[in-house]
Design a protein around this motif. Structure first.
Motif, PDB file in Angstrom:
ATOM      1  N   ARG A  65       0.834  -1.210   0.000  1.00 22.09           N
ATOM      2  CA  ARG A  65       0.000   0.000   0.000  1.00 22.09           C
ATOM      3  C   ARG A  65       0.870   1.262   0.000  1.00 22.09           C
ATOM      4  O   ARG A  65       2.056   1.224   0.295  1.00 22.09           O
ATOM      5  CB  ARG A  65      -0.929  -0.004   1.214  1.00 22.09           C
ATOM      6  CG  ARG A  65      -2.054  -1.008   1.117  1.00 22.09           C
ATOM      7  CD  ARG A  65      -2.928  -1.006   2.367  1.00 22.09           C
ATOM      8  NE  ARG A  65      -2.245  -1.586   3.518  1.00 22.09           N
ATOM      9  CZ  ARG A  65      -2.739  -1.604   4.750  1.00 22.09           C
ATOM     10  NH1 ARG A  65      -3.921  -1.042   4.996  1.00 22.09           N
ATOM     11  NH2 ARG A  65      -2.062  -2.172   5.733  1.00 22.09           N
ATOM     12  N   HIS A  95     -10.207   9.004   8.711  1.00 24.06           N
ATOM     13  CA  HIS A  95     -10.052   9.593   7.382  1.00 24.06           C
ATOM     14  C   HIS A  95      -8.633  10.118   7.158  1.00 24.06           C
ATOM     15  O   HIS A  95      -8.382  10.769   6.138  1.00 24.06           O
ATOM     16  CB  HIS A  95     -11.067  10.720   7.180  1.00 24.06           C
ATOM     17  CG  HIS A  95     -12.473  10.234   7.066  1.00 24.06           C
ATOM     18  ND1 HIS A  95     -13.039   9.851   5.864  1.00 24.06           N
ATOM     19  CD2 HIS A  95     -13.426  10.043   8.007  1.00 24.06           C
ATOM     20  CE1 HIS A  95     -14.288   9.460   6.069  1.00 24.06           C
ATOM     21  NE2 HIS A  95     -14.540   9.555   7.358  1.00 24.06           N
ATOM     22  N   ASP A 282      -9.383  13.790   3.325  1.00 27.86           N
ATOM     23  CA  ASP A 282      -9.221  12.834   2.225  1.00 27.86           C
ATOM     24  C   ASP A 282     -10.087  13.240   1.032  1.00 27.86           C
ATOM     25  O   ASP A 282      -9.691  13.107  -0.130  1.00 27.86           O
ATOM     26  CB  ASP A 282      -9.529  11.407   2.674  1.00 27.86           C
ATOM     27  CG  ASP A 282     -10.889  11.252   3.345  1.00 27.86           C
ATOM     28  OD1 ASP A 282     -11.415  12.252   3.893  1.00 27.86           O
ATOM     29  OD2 ASP A 282     -11.429  10.138   3.358  1.00 27.86           O
ATOM     30  N   LEU A 329      -2.773   4.062   2.071  1.00 25.70           N
ATOM     31  CA  LEU A 329      -3.782   4.239   1.025  1.00 25.70           C
ATOM     32  C   LEU A 329      -3.807   3.049   0.093  1.00 25.70           C
ATOM     33  O   LEU A 329      -2.762   2.482  -0.256  1.00 25.70           O
ATOM     34  CB  LEU A 329      -3.470   5.487   0.188  1.00 25.70           C
ATOM     35  CG  LEU A 329      -3.288   6.820   0.903  1.00 25.70           C
ATOM     36  CD1 LEU A 329      -2.858   7.887  -0.107  1.00 25.70           C
ATOM     37  CD2 LEU A 329      -4.573   7.228   1.599  1.00 25.70           C
ATOM     38  N   ASP A 330      -5.010   2.715  -0.370  1.00 28.80           N
ATOM     39  CA  ASP A 330      -5.148   1.719  -1.431  1.00 28.80           C
ATOM     40  C   ASP A 330      -5.000   2.345  -2.810  1.00 28.80           C
ATOM     41  O   ASP A 330      -4.728   1.645  -3.781  1.00 28.80           O
ATOM     42  CB  ASP A 330      -6.507   1.018  -1.329  1.00 28.80           C
ATOM     43  CG  ASP A 330      -6.620   0.164  -0.074  1.00 28.80           C
ATOM     44  OD1 ASP A 330      -5.578  -0.368   0.369  1.00 28.80           O
ATOM     45  OD2 ASP A 330      -7.729   0.042   0.463  1.00 28.80           O
ATOM     46  N   ASP A 331      -5.211   3.671  -2.880  1.00 32.23           N
ATOM     47  CA  ASP A 331      -5.126   4.368  -4.168  1.00 32.23           C
ATOM     48  C   ASP A 331      -4.714   5.805  -3.917  1.00 32.23           C
ATOM     49  O   ASP A 331      -5.313   6.479  -3.080  1.00 32.23           O
ATOM     50  CB  ASP A 331      -6.469   4.308  -4.892  1.00 32.23           C
ATOM     51  CG  ASP A 331      -6.407   4.893  -6.292  1.00 32.23           C
ATOM     52  OD1 ASP A 331      -6.502   6.126  -6.412  1.00 32.23           O
ATOM     53  OD2 ASP A 331      -6.253   4.130  -7.255  1.00 32.23           O
ATOM     54  N   ARG A 336      -7.800   6.800  -1.051  1.00 37.12           N
ATOM     55  CA  ARG A 336      -8.629   5.792  -0.396  1.00 37.12           C
ATOM     56  C   ARG A 336      -7.878   5.260   0.823  1.00 37.12           C
ATOM     57  O   ARG A 336      -6.947   4.467   0.707  1.00 37.12           O
ATOM     58  CB  ARG A 336      -8.970   4.681  -1.392  1.00 37.12           C
ATOM     59  CG  ARG A 336     -10.239   3.949  -1.074  1.00 37.12           C
ATOM     60  CD  ARG A 336     -10.869   3.279  -2.280  1.00 37.12           C
ATOM     61  NE  ARG A 336      -9.981   2.323  -2.919  1.00 37.12           N
ATOM     62  CZ  ARG A 336      -9.650   2.357  -4.212  1.00 37.12           C
ATOM     63  NH1 ARG A 336     -10.118   3.299  -4.986  1.00 37.12           N
ATOM     64  NH2 ARG A 336      -8.858   1.448  -4.725  1.00 37.12           N
ATOM     65  N   VAL A 337      -8.294   5.720   2.010  1.00 41.44           N
ATOM     66  CA  VAL A 337      -7.604   5.394   3.264  1.00 41.44           C
ATOM     67  C   VAL A 337      -8.021   4.010   3.732  1.00 41.44           C
ATOM     68  O   VAL A 337      -9.208   3.705   3.839  1.00 41.44           O
ATOM     69  CB  VAL A 337      -7.940   6.432   4.351  1.00 41.44           C
ATOM     70  CG1 VAL A 337      -7.290   6.055   5.684  1.00 41.44           C
ATOM     71  CG2 VAL A 337      -7.508   7.833   3.910  1.00 41.44           C
ATOM     72  N   SER A 338      -7.028   3.166   4.039  1.00 37.66           N
ATOM     73  CA  SER A 338      -7.345   1.838   4.568  1.00 37.66           C
ATOM     74  C   SER A 338      -6.864   1.645   5.996  1.00 37.66           C
ATOM     75  O   SER A 338      -7.460   0.881   6.757  1.00 37.66           O
ATOM     76  CB  SER A 338      -6.765   0.738   3.666  1.00 37.66           C
ATOM     77  OG  SER A 338      -5.378   0.911   3.485  1.00 37.66           O
ATOM     78  N   ASP A 339      -5.798   2.336   6.402  1.00 42.75           N
ATOM     79  CA  ASP A 339      -5.331   2.279   7.786  1.00 42.75           C
ATOM     80  C   ASP A 339      -4.669   3.606   8.147  1.00 42.75           C
ATOM     81  O   ASP A 339      -4.128   4.306   7.278  1.00 42.75           O
ATOM     82  CB  ASP A 339      -4.317   1.147   8.002  1.00 42.75           C
ATOM     83  CG  ASP A 339      -4.985  -0.172   8.371  1.00 42.75           C
ATOM     84  OD1 ASP A 339      -5.880  -0.140   9.246  1.00 42.75           O
ATOM     85  OD2 ASP A 339      -4.632  -1.203   7.787  1.00 42.75           O
TER      86      ASP A 339
END
Length: 565
Positions: A65, A95, A282, A329-331, A336-339
């Motif tokens: 990521r 976020h 974000d 981020l995934d992107d 796109r926040v994932s952690d």
């Protein structure tokens, strides 16, 4: 501290196992814009290793990521999220907002210095780092009745608190430019430190004078030429995208890799409904990139530029020696926040549940002694060429309009055929029984009334409607319930949101506030309302430091002249 420094040095060199390793990420290099494969080593709350591979006692798997620095919201009022600081923490930190710089201006206008105590105590029991700028204009002007007043001495008492950055937005522009004694005392007390600006439409020599007072930032720029002049003159422009004020689209063309050191992001006022639907910072990053802003410029503005503008030298970039605030981020383009890692801790429910909750304050703030009746709301005189406040959707700037309005038995009436409703501001702090009366165009109401105890900046009750009986009922409902938002139609309460914490914030979870806002919006739509954010738009109609025409409990204000109409 010596022991901690030795640990950081040893873990950074790889001589000791790091406390935490975020393994196998692609880190955004804020210098070049490259995505660099690396581990991130953390000792306690501090990054100690990048651009290499590390072993850790605890491992957070990055799985390829993208790692970017934690986001910094450079100017906001937590009160406008309609929840307490600790609920704001739970709502916004996921976020990616690891640092927020707040101005407790709204609460301070109701309860005075107790607002600083509440926010500073809350900041000590939060996961995100909440910093406080001390409210410089309580009240904002002498053209309204506030619940409290804070002079320079009251602010200096908090100046050296470790969570305090400096002086918050200096809204009294005429006071600065005319050398008002109270303004000069505050500016002198914080000279050499950080002082936030608030200078809508200010240009030319007036801007020069304002900047010469030591003011360094502004979040009120709405046009490219205005913002460009401000950054050329040394200001950092905080690009705002809130629930009402939406300036990002207008200013995005200015934000480039070359200019990104002079811009940061802020939300100012954003409620849980928008956060749920769109996001927080974000969302600003995502929208900026979609408008053509280079990703490097957007992420710099959200972190490094923000940190530098506010003197936060320990953050803003993922680098050894800096605070371990990392967003995975995934992107990149979609942000796109994932952690989220805040001060070296992976953000999760258990982290929030471990906090000690700070008791709410200001639960007795609705203090008007005299009930409001239909007769109290009547507007007397002629309907010919009446001044009318014109709403500009997406802005808190209003137009100064003139319209002919219908009359009946010496009373001036609203006119739904012209989309003109009656607007009243009712004093609620117990100091007097003032009621300001005027008319406003742009709500779309065909029936009923809306009322809010959120009324920037002095937070008297603002009520708009096309039916005086519904308006009076709406005001009295807020007086009885401790404040909030209410929608009334045909003598019935259709929806409401209780805000018992000083009439500004709910003490409920943010999810409940979000859901009740949805119900309120639906009720307003059934009354003909057309605004996306009717209650926050209503709240700003009482703000007499924003051009051009506003209403306070003392009367209609021509903001350009700073005089009553």
């Amino acid at each position: 501290m010596e022991r901690i420094l030795k640990q950081r040095i040893a873990q950074g060199q790889g001589a000791e196992t790091a406390d935490v390793v975020i393994r196998n990420v692609r880190m955004l290099d804020l210098v070049t814009g490259e995505l660099v494969p690396t581990d991130i080593a953390v000792c306690g709350d501090t990054v100690v290793g990048t651009y290499g591979r590390y072993e850790g006692k605890t491992v957070i798997e990055g799985n390829g990521r993208i790692a970017v620095p934690g986001f910094i919201d450079t100017h906001l009022h937590v009160e406008s999220s309609l929840v307490t600081p600790q609920e704001f923490d739970r709502c916004v930190l996921p976020h990616g907002v690891t640092t927020a710089i707040c101005d407790p201006h709204e609460l301070a206008n109701v309860v005075g210095g107790a607002a600083f105590d509440f926010f500073l105590t809350s900041s000590e029991r939060m996961i995100m780092d909440l910093r406080v700028n001390l409210s410089s204009c309580v009240p904002a002007t002498d053209m309204e009745t506030s619940g409290a007043s804070l002079d320079a001495a009251a602010l200096v008492a908090y100046r050296d608190h470790p969570q305090v950055i400096g002086l918050a937005e200096f809204m009294n522009m005429p006071g600065v430019l005319n050398g008002d004694a109270g303004c000069i005392a505050k500016l002198a007390a914080f000279a050499g430190g950080h002082i936030d600006g608030h200078a809508p439409l200010m240009r030319g020599t007036a801007l020069n004078g304002y900047l010469s007072a030591g003011i360094s930032t502004d979040h009120e720029a709405t046009r490219v030429d205005e913002a460009l002049e401000k950054v050329r003159k040394g200001m950092t422009v905080l690009i705002r995208e809130g629930s009402v004020c939406k300036d990002l689209e207008a200013l995005a063309p200015l934000l480039t890799v070359e200019t990104s050191s002079f811009f940061a992001f802020c939300t100012d006022d954003r409620n849980p409904l928008e956060i749920a639907h769109e996001g927080h910072l974000d969302y600003l990053i995502r929208k900026a990139i979609s408008l053509g802003v280079p990703a490097l410029a957007a992420y710099r503005a959200a972190s490094l530029s923000a940190a530098q503008a506010f003197g936060l030298r320990d953050r803003g970039i993922i680098a050894p020696g800096k605070r371990a605030d990392v967003v995975l981020l995934d992107d990149l383009a979609e942000c796109r926040v994932s952690d989220v890692i805040s001060a070296g801790r992976l953000v999760n429910d258990a982290l929030f549940e471990a906090r000690e909750i700070v008791p709410a304050i200001g639960k007795d703030s609705m203090r008007r002694a005299k009930a409001v009746t239909v007769a109290d709301l009547a507007v007397h005189g002629t309907g010919k060429a009446r001044p009318v406040i014109g709403i500009v959707p997406g802005q808190i700037i209003t137009d100064y309009l003139t319209h002919d309005l219908p009359e009946d038995a010496g009373h001036v009436l609203p006119d739904i055929t012209q989309d003109i409703a009656k607007l009243c501001v009712v004093a609620r702090h117990g100091h007097n029984d003032n009621i300001g009366r005027a008319f406003v165009r742009g709500f779309g109401l065909t029936s009923g009334a809306l009322a809010s105890s959120v009324g920037h900046d002095s937070h008297n009750v603002c009520v708009v409607g096309v039916n005086d009986a519904d308006m009076a009922l709406a005001v009295e409902r807020l007086m009885a319930t401790g404040g909030g938002f209410v929608a009334v139609q045909d003598g019935q309460i259709r929806a409401e949101l209780a805000l018992p914490v000083a009439g500004l914030m709910s003490d409920a979870p943010y999810e409940q506030v979000r859901d009740e806002l949805i119900t309120l919006r639906a009720a307003v739509a059934k009354m003909g309302g057309t605004l996306e954010e009717p209650f926050l738009q209503l709240a700003f109609l009482a703000l007499p430091v924003i051009p051009h025409l506003k209403l306070t409990d003392r009367g209609l204000v021509d903001v350009n002249r700073m005089s009553f109409v």
